[in-house]
Design a protein around this motif. Structure first.
Motif, short mmCIF file in Angstrom:
data_model
loop_
_atom_site.label_atom_id
_atom_site.label_comp_id
_atom_site.label_asym_id
_atom_site.label_seq_id
_atom_site.Cartn_x
_atom_site.Cartn_y
_atom_site.Cartn_z
N SER A 106 0.82 -1.22 0.00
CA SER A 106 0.00 0.00 0.00
C SER A 106 0.85 1.27 0.00
N GLU A 107 1.95 1.25 0.76
CA GLU A 107 2.81 2.44 0.80
C GLU A 107 3.46 2.69 -0.56
N LEU A 108 3.84 1.61 -1.24
CA LEU A 108 4.39 1.77 -2.59
C LEU A 108 3.35 2.38 -3.52
N ALA A 109 2.09 1.96 -3.34
CA ALA A 109 1.02 2.51 -4.17
C ALA A 109 0.89 4.01 -3.94
N GLU A 110 1.01 4.42 -2.69
CA GLU A 110 0.91 5.85 -2.38
C GLU A 110 2.06 6.62 -3.03
N LYS A 111 3.27 6.04 -2.97
CA LYS A 111 4.43 6.71 -3.56
C LYS A 111 4.32 6.81 -5.07
N SER A 112 3.60 5.87 -5.67
CA SER A 112 3.47 5.84 -7.13
C SER A 112 2.19 6.50 -7.61
N ALA A 113 1.48 7.17 -6.72
CA ALA A 113 0.16 7.72 -7.06
C ALA A 113 0.21 8.65 -8.26
N LYS A 114 1.32 9.35 -8.43
CA LYS A 114 1.44 10.29 -9.56
C LYS A 114 1.42 9.57 -10.90
N VAL A 119 -0.67 4.40 -15.61
CA VAL A 119 -0.81 2.95 -15.41
C VAL A 119 -2.18 2.49 -15.89
N LYS A 120 -3.21 3.25 -15.54
CA LYS A 120 -4.56 2.88 -15.96
C LYS A 120 -4.71 2.98 -17.47
N GLU A 121 -4.08 3.97 -18.07
CA GLU A 121 -4.17 4.13 -19.52
C GLU A 121 -3.59 2.92 -20.25
N ILE A 122 -2.50 2.38 -19.73
CA ILE A 122 -1.84 1.24 -20.39
C ILE A 122 -2.53 -0.08 -20.06
N THR A 123 -2.95 -0.24 -18.80
CA THR A 123 -3.44 -1.55 -18.34
C THR A 123 -4.94 -1.64 -18.20
N GLY A 124 -5.61 -0.49 -18.08
CA GLY A 124 -7.05 -0.49 -17.80
C GLY A 124 -7.36 -0.62 -16.33
N LEU A 127 -4.36 1.73 -10.07
CA LEU A 127 -3.12 1.41 -9.36
C LEU A 127 -3.47 0.96 -7.94
N ASP A 128 -3.21 -0.31 -7.64
CA ASP A 128 -3.65 -0.85 -6.35
C ASP A 128 -2.79 -2.06 -5.98
N PRO A 129 -2.54 -2.26 -4.67
CA PRO A 129 -1.74 -3.41 -4.22
C PRO A 129 -2.36 -4.76 -4.54
N MET A 130 -3.62 -4.79 -4.94
CA MET A 130 -4.24 -6.06 -5.31
C MET A 130 -3.50 -6.72 -6.47
N PHE A 131 -3.00 -5.92 -7.39
CA PHE A 131 -2.41 -6.46 -8.61
C PHE A 131 -0.94 -6.85 -8.40
N SER A 132 -0.43 -7.67 -9.27
CA SER A 132 0.86 -8.34 -9.05
C SER A 132 2.05 -7.39 -9.06
N ALA A 133 1.99 -6.32 -9.84
CA ALA A 133 3.16 -5.48 -10.06
C ALA A 133 3.72 -4.90 -8.77
N LEU A 134 2.87 -4.30 -7.96
CA LEU A 134 3.34 -3.70 -6.71
C LEU A 134 3.85 -4.76 -5.75
N LYS A 135 3.24 -5.93 -5.74
CA LYS A 135 3.73 -7.03 -4.88
C LYS A 135 5.14 -7.44 -5.31
N ALA A 136 5.33 -7.58 -6.63
CA ALA A 136 6.66 -7.96 -7.14
C ALA A 136 7.68 -6.89 -6.79
N GLN A 137 7.31 -5.63 -6.95
CA GLN A 137 8.23 -4.55 -6.61
C GLN A 137 8.60 -4.60 -5.12
#
Length: 472
Positions: A106-114, A119-124, A127-137
Motif C-alpha cells: 500500500s505504501e508503494l502505491a501511495e508513492k506511485s500515485a502520480k 498505469v490505468k491508460e496502459i493496463t485499464g 493502481l492498487d496493491p491487489m495487482f501483481s506489479a506492486l507485490k513484485a516490486q
C-alpha cells in the motif's frame, strides 16, 4: 463404463482449495475431488500461501481423477493477481505466494500515485496493491534474490512444475498490471516503473495454446496429454456463461466477487485470447464478500453455513461495510475502514448475518450503478461460485439491484470454462459445439418497489460514507 466422449481434467486452483474435475464434452461433471489449502497472515495486511502446498494440492486432487478416468486434455483455472518468485534452475520457490488479498504494498502505491493515470491508460486497471506489479516490486525491494529467478502467477508456477516452461496466459498477464492491454505484450514502460526485469517474466501465451509438458506423470498422465486451456478463474466463469454472446455479464462469488462482461469501451482486462485474437472485458473487483461471512462466523464462534441459515430470520436492518483492507470497486479507497452501523440493543445474530450478506449485494449494486455511468447496460446478471447457492443472497441481490439474477445450478463454472477452452486448444471441440451445451439456471426477479429499494440502499450508502475516511 464411461461413454466415448473425451474427458477433460479441469484443475481449479482457488484461494481456499484446489479442485479437480472430470468433465466430458457434453458439459457433464463425471467426478470431482477437492484438497483444502492453508492461508497465513504473518502481519496485518499480509496474506500468504505456501507454493509447494499449492502444487501438492494440484497433484493430490488430480490423481483422484486420473486414476479412474482416461483423460484427453487438461484445463487450468487459477486464482489471479497472486505472485511468487522461484529459481529457474532448481524449480525451488524463493518466496511464499503473495495472494491477491495482500495489501503490504500500500505504501508503494501511495508513492506511485502520480503514475496512476498512466498505469490505468496502459493496463485499464486502477493502481492498487491487489495487482501483481506492486507485490513484485515490494519483494524485489525487501528481499535479496540471486541467480536466475522467475517471477510468475499461479498459472505460471503450475505450468512450470508440469514442465511447460515459464509461461503465463494472456488474461492472467493482464491482471499483473505489467501488460499493455492493447498489444497483449509486456510494457517496458511499466517494467521500468515497477523495477521488474523483463528476463524474469514468463512468455505470454494464448488461453487455448497447446502445451506438451515433460512432467505430466505427476498428475498420473502421459506427456502426450496436453495442457491446452489456461484461464483466470473469473475469465473461465465468464467463458462458461458463454460470455462471448453480447450482454452476458456475470458475477463470480468467492472470497471476493468479480463482475465481468465483454466490452470494447474502456476495458479493464483481457478476458481471453483464442489463437491470435484477443478479447477484452470490463471488470470490477470487490475485495470482500464471502470472506465477510467467514470473518463474522469466526467472531461469533460459528460457521458461515449456520450464519447463512440464520439470515432470513433478521428483523432489523444492520449494515456491515467490510472495508477490512480498504474498499475495491467501484471506490478503490485504501483509507476506508470497516464498520458496523445500525446496531440496537435488540440486534441479533440473524441481523448481523443478514448484514454480512447484504454488504455483498449492496457492493455489487454499487458496481452495476458505476457500469451504467459508463454506458454498460445490464438487464440480467449471471451468478456463479459459492454465494450463488444462497437463495436469500440471490433474492437480496435482485431486490437491491433491480436486476434479474440468473444463478447457475452448476457451481464449478471456472473449472467448466477451463475445460471447454482446453477442449478447443486440443482440437476436441469448437465454439459452436460449446454453444449447444445448455447450462441450467435458477432465476430471481426483484420484489421491492422502487421506493422500497431506495430506502434500503439509503442506509447502506450512509454506512458506506461513514466508512470512507475522506467523507467523514
Amino acid at each position: 463404463m464411461e461413454n466415448s466422449s473425451p474427458i477433460i481434467l479441469a484443475i481449479d486452483q482457488g484461494s481456499g482449495s484446489t479442485k479437480a474435475l472430470a468433465i466430458n464434452l457434453k458439459g457433464e461433471v463425471l467426478a470431482q475431488a477437492e484438497v483444502k489449502i492453508e492461508t497465513t497472515f504473518p502481519q496485518p495486511g499480509w496474506v500468504e500461501q505456501d507454493p509447494e502446498e499449492i502444487w501438492r494440492s494440484v497433484v493430490a486432487a488430480s490423481l483422484q481423477i486420473t486414476k479412474a478416468h482416461k483423460i484427453s486434455a487438461v484445463g487450468l483455472s487459477i486464482q489471479r493477481e497472486s505472485v511468487l518468485f522461484w529459481d529457474r534452475t532448481t524449480g525451488k520457490a524463493l518466496t511464499n505466494v503473495i495472494t491477491w488479498q495482500d495489501r503490504r504494498a500500500s505504501e508503494l502505491a501511495e508513492k506511485s500515485a502520480k503514475n496512476a493515470a498512466r498505469v490505468k491508460e496502459i493496463t485499464g486497471l486502477e493502481l492498487d496493491p491487489m495487482f501483481s506489479a506492486l507485490k513484485a516490486q515490494w519483494l524485489l525491494e525487501n528481499q535479496n534474490f540471486t541467480g536466475d529467478i522467475c517471477i510468475g502467477t499461479i498459472d505460471s508456477w503450475i505450468a512450470f512444475k508440469l514442465g511447460a516452461g515459464h509461461i503465463i496466459e494472456s488474461g492472467s498477464a493482464s491482471r499483473t498490471q505489467l501488460l499493455d492491454i492493447k498489444t497483449g505484450q509486456w510494457s517496458q514502460e511499466l517494467l521500468d516503473l515497477f523495477k521488474v526485469d523483463l528476463k524474469t517474466l514468463p512468455r505470454v501465451c494464448s488461453s487455448d495454446e497447446k502445451h506438451l509438458c515433460t512432467n505430466m506423470q505427476e498428475l498420473g498422465l502421459t506427456n502426450d496429454v496436453p495442457l491446452s486451456g489456461i484461464m483466470g478463474d473469473s475469465h473461465a466463469a465468464l467463458f462458461a456463461h458463454k460470455g462471448w454472446i453480447s450482454g452476458n455479464f456475470k458475477a463470480t462469488f468467492g472470497t471476493g466477487t468479480s463482475l465481468m462482461g465483454l466490452t470494447d469501451t474502456n476495458p479493464q482486462t483481457i478476458a481471453w485470447s483464442l489463437g491470435s485474437e484477443i478479447t477484452r472485458a470490463a471488470e470490477a473487483n470487490i475485495l470482500s464478500t464471502g470472506s465477510t461471512l467467514v470473518w463474522l462466523a469466526q467472531l461469533l464462534d460459528t460457521t458461515p453455513d449456520e450464519l447463512a441459515k440464520l439470515a432470513p430470520e433478521s428483523t432489523q436492518q444492520v449494515e456491515i461495510v467490510p472495508a477490512f483492507n480498504g474498499l475495491g470497486a467501484p471506490w478503490w479507497d485504501r483509507e476506508a475502514t470497516g464498520i458496523i452501523a445500525g446496531l440496537t440493543r435488540g440486534s441479533s445474530r440473524a441481523d448481523l448475518a443478514s448484514a454480512a450478506l447484504r454488504s455483498t449485494a449492496a457492493q455489487i449494486n454499487d458496481v452495476l450503478e458505476d457500469f451504467a455511468k459508463s454506458g454498460i447496460k445490464i438487464d440480467s446478471l449471471y451468478a456463479d461460485g459459492g454465494g450463488a447457492r444462497n437463495q436469500y443472497l440471490m433474492q437480496m441481490l435482485a431486490d437491491l439491484s433491480g436486476k434479474r439474477i440468473k444463478s447457475s445450478q452448476l457451481l464449478e463454472l471456472s473449472a467448466f470454462g477451463a475445460a471447454m477452452v482446453a477442449a478447443l486448444g486440443a482440437g476436441l471441440s469448437t465454439i459452436s459445439d460449446i454453444e449447444k451445451i445448455e447450462l441450467k439456471y435458477d432465476e430471481y426477479s426483484p420484489r421491492l418497489s422502487d421506493e422500497e429499494r431506495e430506502k434500503a440502499l439509503k442506509t447502506w450508502r450512509k454506512a458506506l460514507a461513514a466508512s470512507r475516511m475522506k467523507d467523514r
